[in-house]
Write a protein that holds these residues in place. Structure first.
Motif, PDB file in Angstrom:
ATOM      1  N   GLU A 259       0.824  -1.220   0.000  1.00 32.20           N
ATOM      2  CA  GLU A 259       0.000   0.000   0.000  1.00 32.20           C
ATOM      3  C   GLU A 259       0.850   1.259   0.000  1.00 32.20           C
ATOM      4  O   GLU A 259       0.387   2.343   0.370  1.00 32.20           O
ATOM      5  CB  GLU A 259      -0.975  -0.039   1.170  1.00 32.20           C
TER       6      GLU A 259
ATOM      7  N   LYS B 281      -0.299  10.176  10.847  1.00 37.85           N
ATOM      8  CA  LYS B 281      -0.664   8.832  10.413  1.00 37.85           C
ATOM      9  C   LYS B 281      -0.425   7.802  11.528  1.00 37.85           C
ATOM     10  O   LYS B 281      -1.083   6.753  11.544  1.00 37.85           O
ATOM     11  CB  LYS B 281       0.171   8.472   9.173  1.00 37.85           C
TER      12      LYS B 281
ATOM     13  N   GLY C  17      -7.845   4.578   8.806  1.00 39.64           N
ATOM     14  CA  GLY C  17      -7.578   4.935   7.408  1.00 39.64           C
ATOM     15  C   GLY C  17      -8.055   6.321   7.035  1.00 39.64           C
ATOM     16  O   GLY C  17      -8.251   6.619   5.857  1.00 39.64           O
TER      17      GLY C  17
ATOM     18  N   ASN D  41       0.359   6.901   1.007  1.00 49.89           N
ATOM     19  CA  ASN D  41      -0.595   5.855   1.350  1.00 49.89           C
ATOM     20  C   ASN D  41      -1.937   6.542   1.507  1.00 49.89           C
ATOM     21  O   ASN D  41      -2.066   7.495   2.280  1.00 49.89           O
ATOM     22  CB  ASN D  41      -0.195   5.143   2.638  1.00 49.89           C
TER      23      ASN D  41
ATOM     24  N   GLY E  82      -4.747   5.618   2.814  1.00 49.31           N
ATOM     25  CA  GLY E  82      -5.699   5.213   3.849  1.00 49.31           C
ATOM     26  C   GLY E  82      -6.865   4.478   3.219  1.00 49.31           C
ATOM     27  O   GLY E  82      -6.681   3.643   2.331  1.00 49.31           O
ATOM     28  N   ARG E  83      -8.086   4.823   3.641  1.00 48.96           N
ATOM     29  CA  ARG E  83      -9.219   4.073   3.097  1.00 48.96           C
ATOM     30  C   ARG E  83      -9.584   4.479   1.679  1.00 48.96           C
ATOM     31  O   ARG E  83     -10.461   3.876   1.056  1.00 48.96           O
ATOM     32  CB  ARG E  83     -10.424   4.137   4.029  1.00 48.96           C
TER      33      ARG E  83
ATOM     34  N   HIS F  51      -7.162   4.438  -0.624  1.00 50.43           N
ATOM     35  CA  HIS F  51      -5.949   4.066  -1.369  1.00 50.43           C
ATOM     36  C   HIS F  51      -6.263   3.467  -2.742  1.00 50.43           C
ATOM     37  O   HIS F  51      -5.611   3.801  -3.728  1.00 50.43           O
ATOM     38  CB  HIS F  51      -5.100   3.088  -0.542  1.00 50.43           C
TER      39      HIS F  51
END
Lengths: 497, 497
Positions: free
Chosen positions: A187, A315, A321, A343, A345-346, A348
């Motif tokens: 990720e 983070k 996320g 990245n 998070g949710r 991504h």
């Protein structure tokens, strides 16, 4: 004990954080004497070694200074001749969104850049970029050439989908873990520096016309990204001590139903240099989670903090996320490499799709170069030397400002980084200074480019990226002369006021 | 004489164009005998040397073939066992815009890519990418390393605004001039390959909800760019002989007030391989000028045409800045370099602003590497070898298709490039083939990813990027076996039809 308990943190860190916050909030003013080791032990019920470790941590962070045989004192980052920058009222009503202010930041930036390009610039104090000689180009070039031998088809391989090399992913995930950020290697997504990342993050979480909370003042690149994506920026006051105002953000959420994201630079905020305290970070992450706002963290300057290892990104507090984490090596490793990562998070997966639609795969050679360098002892040595050089340059810059600039000039010296954010005497314009200085071959960054609202005409960003030389000293002298000229031309009542 | 007069073109070129068009339009079918030299002289009133030069030009273009002592014959690109692909009706009503079809192309592409990634791919016939061994990686690596010595601070210099290096600009402008494109060096802007360029072009000329005319079938990256920018794609029939239908574009302009731009690949259209004739190019540029449409030219495959020097980009006919010209070295020089460039015509300044807002500066090392390579005798040699290898691979691929695929398979062999666009027998699905083949470790590109509308399920794109090997031959055999299986499973009346 009176230290608020935070899980996962050793006791000495909790203690250090407690006092760092007291310093940041002004409860312990610059120059104040810290409690002694014995006082700390009694007051907080901790052991000798915990008290000592806490003080050493604060010293490494640059928050306190040891005076041998006397004790620890709160670091005085101000030069005594200069006043401390004024702080925004964190509870001031959030600026109303006004359509007119969202047009033109790109034109303003372009004009500024274009004027700078056309002029014969002798001394560039406008770009927040370290001089090339501060980087370790020999090591980079050696590794770069070695990689071409070691991966002979790196320039001709086409199918490195999804564009981020596993070696880069592994190295970045490992580095992130060292500052408390846990990201799965797969990720980690390579980006073309940080602007690419912030643009992708905004595109993934907003629709046209949505509102994005930005710090005020803020890096103009964020305003450009917001404008070119047809979004609206809401400027939230940012303190040069603690960063974005959570009180103002609370108000914003209540008044702005289309607020979708918050963009912050938690470490060495650009341009005001703020270092967000841990407690503030924790509250900000929780706040964004509660209100379902994407928290876009631009962590480009962390390694330029005088004690960067102790700084954990937002983070690190993100369990759901909610934080989109963006890193670049532009300011620390190699500005010419154009390598960063993120990245999402949710978001991504959506960000990966957007990235692929926009620019397909990324160059692998640059990723391998970053992966091979970051985290090595040689790179750590480079960073220590680099921070030392920048610290020296910042201190020299502050001295020059104190010597040459007119009375009423104020600034806060940031605990690291590349630039100073300077408040000019009342009535003095950084735009006028910009034009006048450029005619002499000196480029500066005037305050208004750090806001959509034309605010900050009384502010100036000066880069400390250049090593001192007679020419740089000359430039500070000339800037001072021009500013004195502006002060003299002010109406008398203005000067008296 | 009956050849339409075109200014600036020598007589022999006018004559050659005239016959190239006759071939493209089918007036002179494959295998037909060309007029003799004497007939050409009489019919068009030209000299012996003009007639001879015209025939040689047609031969170099691959339009005709000389049979010693017999004469010139129209080249037969079809393998006799295979039928020629069906051509779209250029006057067919333009497909109505239907909101539903504009959702999901990114998801469809992502799914396709993701399935390909997860599978154990033994033979990848899905990516239109040349195998790494077809490139000259030794020369590239040598130049790359030499540049690090010659420009020792290339990786650490940060202020190369506006991001495109003057040496790159000069080299690209010089190259463009050789095919009739006149661009000022300072108006060459470096991009991260071609998708970056096409995305920037679309962002510069459209607003949310605007309509973009794309070829049908088209490269799926264009559809992804259109979707992620909240635009609507209007699919215009594209002939595998002459490219986008001007008649259908005329209809589109009349019916679609929000039509703003046209995206075309004039040389070796992806996926159908069309080579747009000069007369068609001239009309398309004039058409877009008349209707004030931005003409976005993705010229990524020109150097893969078997006679590329004779192919002039659309931009060569552009006198008013209506053409946005995009080039990439991804398919010809170094897929891993991720280097391209663009000229935005009359939108160039806006595109520069957008580029800067999105990704700031570009890496300079890759630009220097391209500038140092392109146009050198060594690179020209590479391109000749490269085209020869691809031609061989295309021919082998066609033979394999002819040998293994079921009766009713049709294709047009393109005059260059990386792939074949294959029409499957009626009732056979490329999506079914994709799934079945992937289970065997063979990746193909099914037709539906080249359209928003789910059309082209009966088409298949096969890459000819891989040198032939027993494994590649095995893959063609397996694909044939799977297709025969599908044919056998068709209802009897369908097979009869």
């Amino acid at each position: 004990m009176s230290v608020p308990s935070e899980e996962h943190l050793p006791l000495y860190r909790q203690l250090a954080d407690h006092y760092q916050q007291a310093v940041a909030q002004g409860a312990l003013p610059p120059g104040a004497r810290m409690p002694s080791v014995r006082e700390l032990m009694q007051r907080h019920g901790v052991s000798l070694s915990t008290a000592l470790q806490a003080l050493r941590t604060l010293e490494e962070q640059g928050s306190v200074q040891a005076r041998p045989r006397v004790g620890y004192f709160v670091q005085d980052h101000r030069v005594h001749l200069l006043g401390h920058s004024s702080e925004p009222d964190p509870r001031c009503p959030v600026q109303q969104i006004d359509g007119a202010q969202f047009a033109g930041i790109n034109e303003r930036i372009s004009l500024w850049l274009e004027q700078g390009r056309r002029a014969q610039v002798r001394v560039d104090l406008g770009a927040a970029m370290p001089a090339p000689e501060l980087f370790d180009h020999l090591t980079l070039n050696r590794i770069g050439a070695a990689l071409l031998r070691e991966f002979p088809d790196v320039l001709v391989l086409g199918n490195s989908r999804p564009g981020t090399h596993p070696l880069f992913q592994a190295a970045m995930a490992r580095q992130a873990l060292e500052v408390g950020v846990s990201v799965a290697p797969q990720e980690v997504m390579a980006t073309l520096g940080n602007s690419d990342a912030v643009n992708l993050a905004l595109a993934a979480v907003t629709e046209r016309g949505d509102v994005v909370a930005v710090e005020s003042p803020t890096f103009y690149g964020v305003l450009q990204a917001v404008e070119t994506q047809n979004l609206r920026a809401l400027e939230i006051p940012s303190s040069s001590r603690t960063g974005i105002s959570l009180e103002a953000l609370e108000l914003a959420v209540q008044n702005e139903p289309r607020l979708r994201a918050v963009v912050v630079v938690p470490h060495l905020q650009m341009p005001n240099g703020a270092l967000m305290p841990d407690s503030h970070k924790e509250r900000l992450v929780a706040f964004c989670r509660r209100h379902d706002l994407a928290l876009i963290e631009d962590d480009i300057y962390r390694e330029l903090v005088d004690a960067p290892v102790l700084q954990r990104p937002l983070k690190a507090w993100d369990e759901t996320g909610q934080v989109i984490y963006c890193v670049s090596f532009n300011k620390t490793l190699a500005p010419g490499l154009r390598q960063g990562w993120m990245n999402g998070g949710r978001w991504h997966e959506r960000i990966q799709i957007l990235k692929f639609a926009r620019t397909r795969n990324m160059q692998v050679w640059a990723q391998l170069l970053a992966a091979r360098t970051v985290g090595t002892p040689a790179h750590e040595r480079h960073l220590r030397r680099f921070r030392g050089a920048l610290r020296l340059q910042r201190e020299r810059s502050v001295q020059m400002v104190a010597r040459h600039f007119p009375q009423g000039t104020r600034l806060s010296v940031p605990p690291g980084g590349l630039s100073l954010w300077i408040e000019l005497p009342a009535g003095v314009s950084s735009m006028v200074l910009f034009e006048q200085a450029l005619a002499l071959g000196i480029r500066v960054a005037p305050g208004p480019i750090f806001s959509n609202s034309g605010r900050y005409e009384g502010f100036l960003r000066l880069s400390c990226g250049l090593p001192f030389s007679p020419e740089v000293e000359w430039a500070y002298g000339e800037l001072g002369r021009l500013l004195h000229g502006q002060v003299r031309a002010l109406p008398a009542q203005r000067q008296a006021a």
